[in-house]
Design a protein around this motif. Sequence first.
Motif, PDB file in Angstrom:
ATOM      1  N   ALA A   1      43.274  49.885  36.897  1.00 21.15           N
ATOM      2  CA  ALA A   1      42.573  49.933  35.616  1.00 21.15           C
ATOM      3  C   ALA A   1      43.180  48.879  34.695  1.00 21.15           C
ATOM      4  N   ILE A   2      42.324  48.130  34.001  1.00 20.96           N
ATOM      5  CA  ILE A   2      42.821  47.047  33.158  1.00 20.96           C
ATOM      6  C   ILE A   2      42.175  47.092  31.781  1.00 20.96           C
ATOM      7  N   ASP A   3      42.918  46.597  30.819  1.00 19.81           N
ATOM      8  CA  ASP A   3      42.408  46.369  29.471  1.00 19.81           C
ATOM      9  C   ASP A   3      42.285  44.867  29.269  1.00 19.81           C
ATOM     10  N   VAL A   4      41.083  44.424  28.887  1.00 21.45           N
ATOM     11  CA  VAL A   4      40.816  43.010  28.653  1.00 21.45           C
ATOM     12  C   VAL A   4      40.715  42.797  27.147  1.00 21.45           C
ATOM     13  N   TYR A   5      41.677  42.092  26.589  1.00 21.33           N
ATOM     14  CA  TYR A   5      41.722  41.836  25.152  1.00 21.33           C
ATOM     15  C   TYR A   5      41.013  40.511  24.870  1.00 21.33           C
ATOM     16  N   THR A   6      39.979  40.550  24.051  1.00 22.01           N
ATOM     17  CA  THR A   6      39.144  39.373  23.820  1.00 22.01           C
ATOM     18  C   THR A   6      39.310  38.827  22.404  1.00 22.01           C
ATOM     19  N   THR A   7      38.588  37.741  22.140  1.00 18.76           N
ATOM     20  CA  THR A   7      38.640  37.065  20.839  1.00 18.76           C
ATOM     21  C   THR A   7      37.551  37.540  19.893  1.00 18.76           C
ATOM     22  N   LEU A   8      36.671  38.403  20.338  1.00 13.86           N
ATOM     23  CA  LEU A   8      35.499  38.783  19.541  1.00 13.86           C
ATOM     24  C   LEU A   8      35.896  39.526  18.270  1.00 13.86           C
ATOM     25  N   ASP A   9      35.353  39.075  17.148  1.00 13.64           N
ATOM     26  CA  ASP A   9      35.556  39.752  15.869  1.00 13.64           C
ATOM     27  C   ASP A   9      34.394  40.725  15.665  1.00 13.64           C
ATOM     28  N   PRO A  10      34.641  42.044  15.668  1.00 15.31           N
ATOM     29  CA  PRO A  10      33.535  43.009  15.594  1.00 15.31           C
ATOM     30  C   PRO A  10      32.659  42.836  14.354  1.00 15.31           C
ATOM     31  N   LYS A  11      33.270  42.543  13.215  1.00 12.23           N
ATOM     32  CA  LYS A  11      32.469  42.363  12.002  1.00 12.23           C
ATOM     33  C   LYS A  11      31.592  41.118  12.116  1.00 12.23           C
ATOM     34  N   MET A  12      32.181  40.015  12.577  1.00  8.48           N
ATOM     35  CA  MET A  12      31.380  38.801  12.736  1.00  8.48           C
ATOM     36  C   MET A  12      30.252  39.022  13.736  1.00  8.48           C
ATOM     37  N   GLN A  13      30.545  39.758  14.806  1.00 13.47           N
ATOM     38  CA  GLN A  13      29.515  40.005  15.813  1.00 13.47           C
ATOM     39  C   GLN A  13      28.343  40.774  15.214  1.00 13.47           C
ATOM     40  N   GLN A  14      28.637  41.749  14.387  1.00 10.24           N
ATOM     41  CA  GLN A  14      27.566  42.515  13.760  1.00 10.24           C
ATOM     42  C   GLN A  14      26.801  41.658  12.753  1.00 10.24           C
ATOM     43  N   TRP A  15      27.528  40.848  11.984  1.00  9.17           N
ATOM     44  CA  TRP A  15      26.846  39.951  11.035  1.00  9.17           C
ATOM     45  C   TRP A  15      25.959  38.958  11.785  1.00  9.17           C
ATOM     46  N   ALA A  16      26.441  38.477  12.919  1.00 10.95           N
ATOM     47  CA  ALA A  16      25.643  37.540  13.717  1.00 10.95           C
ATOM     48  C   ALA A  16      24.366  38.204  14.199  1.00 10.95           C
ATOM     49  N   SER A  17      24.486  39.417  14.710  1.00 11.02           N
ATOM     50  CA  SER A  17      23.304  40.145  15.175  1.00 11.02           C
ATOM     51  C   SER A  17      22.326  40.384  14.036  1.00 11.02           C
ATOM     52  N   ASP A  18      22.849  40.777  12.893  1.00  9.17           N
ATOM     53  CA  ASP A  18      21.987  41.034  11.733  1.00  9.17           C
ATOM     54  C   ASP A  18      21.261  39.763  11.291  1.00  9.17           C
ATOM     55  N   SER A  19      21.959  38.629  11.286  1.00  9.75           N
ATOM     56  CA  SER A  19      21.345  37.392  10.804  1.00  9.75           C
ATOM     57  C   SER A  19      20.253  36.916  11.756  1.00  9.75           C
ATOM     58  N   ILE A  20      20.458  37.041  13.057  1.00  5.72           N
ATOM     59  CA  ILE A  20      19.435  36.631  14.026  1.00  5.72           C
ATOM     60  C   ILE A  20      18.212  37.532  13.901  1.00  5.72           C
ATOM     61  N   ASN A  21      18.426  38.827  13.818  1.00  5.65           N
ATOM     62  CA  ASN A  21      17.294  39.747  13.717  1.00  5.65           C
ATOM     63  C   ASN A  21      16.565  39.613  12.389  1.00  5.65           C
ATOM     64  N   ALA A  22      17.284  39.209  11.351  1.00  6.16           N
ATOM     65  CA  ALA A  22      16.650  39.075  10.034  1.00  6.16           C
ATOM     66  C   ALA A  22      15.815  37.816   9.913  1.00  6.16           C
ATOM     67  N   HIS A  23      16.178  36.758  10.631  1.00  2.97           N
ATOM     68  CA  HIS A  23      15.546  35.462  10.386  1.00  2.97           C
ATOM     69  C   HIS A  23      14.702  34.932  11.539  1.00  2.97           C
ATOM     70  N   ALA A  24      14.898  35.411  12.762  1.00  3.48           N
ATOM     71  CA  ALA A  24      14.090  34.899  13.873  1.00  3.48           C
ATOM     72  C   ALA A  24      12.622  35.253  13.640  1.00  3.48           C
ATOM     73  N   PRO A  25      11.722  34.277  13.713  1.00  4.48           N
ATOM     74  CA  PRO A  25      10.320  34.549  13.378  1.00  4.48           C
ATOM     75  C   PRO A  25       9.633  35.471  14.378  1.00  4.48           C
ATOM     76  N   GLY A  26       8.856  36.416  13.869  1.00  5.24           N
ATOM     77  CA  GLY A  26       7.963  37.241  14.682  1.00  5.24           C
ATOM     78  C   GLY A  26       8.544  37.683  15.999  1.00  5.24           C
TER      79      GLY A  26
END
Length: 706
Positions: free
Chosen positions: A287-312
């Motif tokens: 069993a392993i733990d993989v520690y990544t560089t992902l910032d959870p807040k930035m990831q959520q902001w990124a998802s929100d911005s794409i869903n808010a602005h991508a046309p139709g």
Amino acid sequence: MTVRKIAFRIAKWGAALAALGVLALGIAVFIAYQSLPSYEELRTRGDLGQTIRVRAADDSILVSMGPSFGRWLDYEQIPGVMKEAMVAVEDRRFRSHPGVDPIGIARGMWVSLKAGDGFGGARGVSTITQQVARNIFLTPDRNFVRKAREGVIALALEQKFSKDQILELYLNRVYFGGGAYGIDAASNTFFGHPATDMSLGEATIIAGLVKAPSNYSPTADPEAARGRAGVVLDSMVRYGFVSAQEAAMVDPAEIKIEKPTGGNASRYFVDWALPQLDTLIRETSDAIDVYTTLDPKMQQWASDSINAHAPGGAQGALVAIDRDGAVRALIGGKDYVDSIYNRATVAKRQPGSSFKLFVYLTALERGLRPDDMVMDEPVTIGDWSPRNSNRTYLGAITLREAFARSVNTISAQIGQEMGFGTIASMANRFGVSDRIDPYPSMVLGTNEVRLIDMTRAYANVARGGVSLPPYAIRKVVTADGRLLYSHEPAAPRVLVAPWVAQDMTDLLQTGVMSGTGRAANLGRPTAGKTGTTQSNRDGWFIGFSSGLTTGVWMGNDDNRPVSGLQGGTAPARAFRDFMSKAVANRPVESFDIPGELPDWQLEPDEEAWMEGDPLLDPYGMPVETDPLAPLPNDDALAPVDEDWLDDVLRRDGEREDPLARPGQQPQRPQPPRQPAQPRDNMDVIRVEPLAPPPEPSGPDQPQPRR
């Protein structure tokens, strides 16, 4: 025959049958005993599959894959409150019965009979030892035969192992929901820390999960989990495991439950990051733990911005890379559940004018300067005659203005003089991994590339022309704490001289301040470039500010046109929406370029003004006009007056070479600078080809996209 004799015979035969039953049971238990593995084998059995737990930059859990096993805890390491809570709620006579609990079985039958369920209720009575037998050796099928085998194995376990060993097995192997097997995995999953640090309140929540892991899951229903914890706490008081005073100090409502961050939004990143393990560590079943560089807040902001602005119905993708190469956010689509296709790392799309980064890098490396004059005029290369989307030619303009307006003819002239293969090599040098075919129209972004590669290229410019590969994994650790991998920064590789990157940043900042990327302006130094392909099939914006580089792509998966999609509209706005939050707490950083840039009011280029598309004003609002008609304001087409630029930019002379030692003369190529003259007599650098390069022609020649 008298009643007495009948009773005697029944008793005799009953005793004989009981003796035979005991003998048969003894034989079954003996056989089971002989077949049981050693305790060490039971501890190390890996038959449930490997567990991979992926953690974010803040060490919170993004996702657990496969069964989750924590560190194996010896009996002495298990907190006493955990052992007591489990015994109190699951098997309060654990220390006194032989593996099955006759009193519990009888009580279960009585309750079932009173409820009208026959003897079925006895099936729900399982001791801790029986649960160990079922979890390790049997299937979860509910029938009489399986229940009988469970009892036999439980009796054998009690003969072979001590009570402490059985409880240790149980607490390290029982399923607690959420993919977690064992108390250490459960504690890490639900509370974010090892089981050795468990409090009384946390122990009651975990002990309460065994009865129905799904119903009482803390991550799915925290209130149900806390309610069940109250039942466990009452049982501990009733059976003397804790005092009423100790129980009164525990408030289940105040127990902090760790919720996995990222969720659906993080799966695109995880899908990209985990395959990299094959090159980082040796194959392991631990069993392993993989520690990544992902910032959870930035990831959520990124998802929100794409869903808010991508046309139709269009899709969108976003990649954000920090100055050290760490990928802080990665969105491969609007919704992972709807589509797992990763448009950030897998999809290849035409980048449009965002590809001109490499065209102008090549020009700058060969000696051109942002304020050098070039001629926007008709050009023909073989049978290809590129045109500007507004069907006009500006005449003498600066290289900076040509980039801000994204003038196609200037890009074509640069490609013709410098060599299309040279520009393709520049793209590969800066991190574009796909083949770039060196046909003439490639300068307008007709080759297909990946968003993550383009974002990496812009990040290399932001670092002053120094390459650091993007990375996702910081370290890999086994459940028992062994370090399998730790990220070491790659040796920096200089891609271009610092002055080339500085001049490129100068051009990119112009594109945001006064060019097609104005919608991306963050109110702090921001540099970037838009990209739009033919018929609005793809929209790009890639830029950087305060050490963070972000690329945005939008379009349809089937390459259909998207009405109104331009790099300077939805993608630029998504960039601004995301970056305004992502860099809010970072220091404002000025770019290493000479002075301030003029805030020209330029008309949009092909990014925002294509055939059949509306002209946008500086605020992004459509202007009713015919794109084929001449512009009403001729001054808007005039090249910027160099005297005015000298005054605004405070240019008193040539810039010093940043690589030159004190007292040395600059070593970079310097085209001769002439003083500003009236428009008719202005000195202009024409980009002339040395010889027409042989290029393919005919129907196979790729057509440029505006």
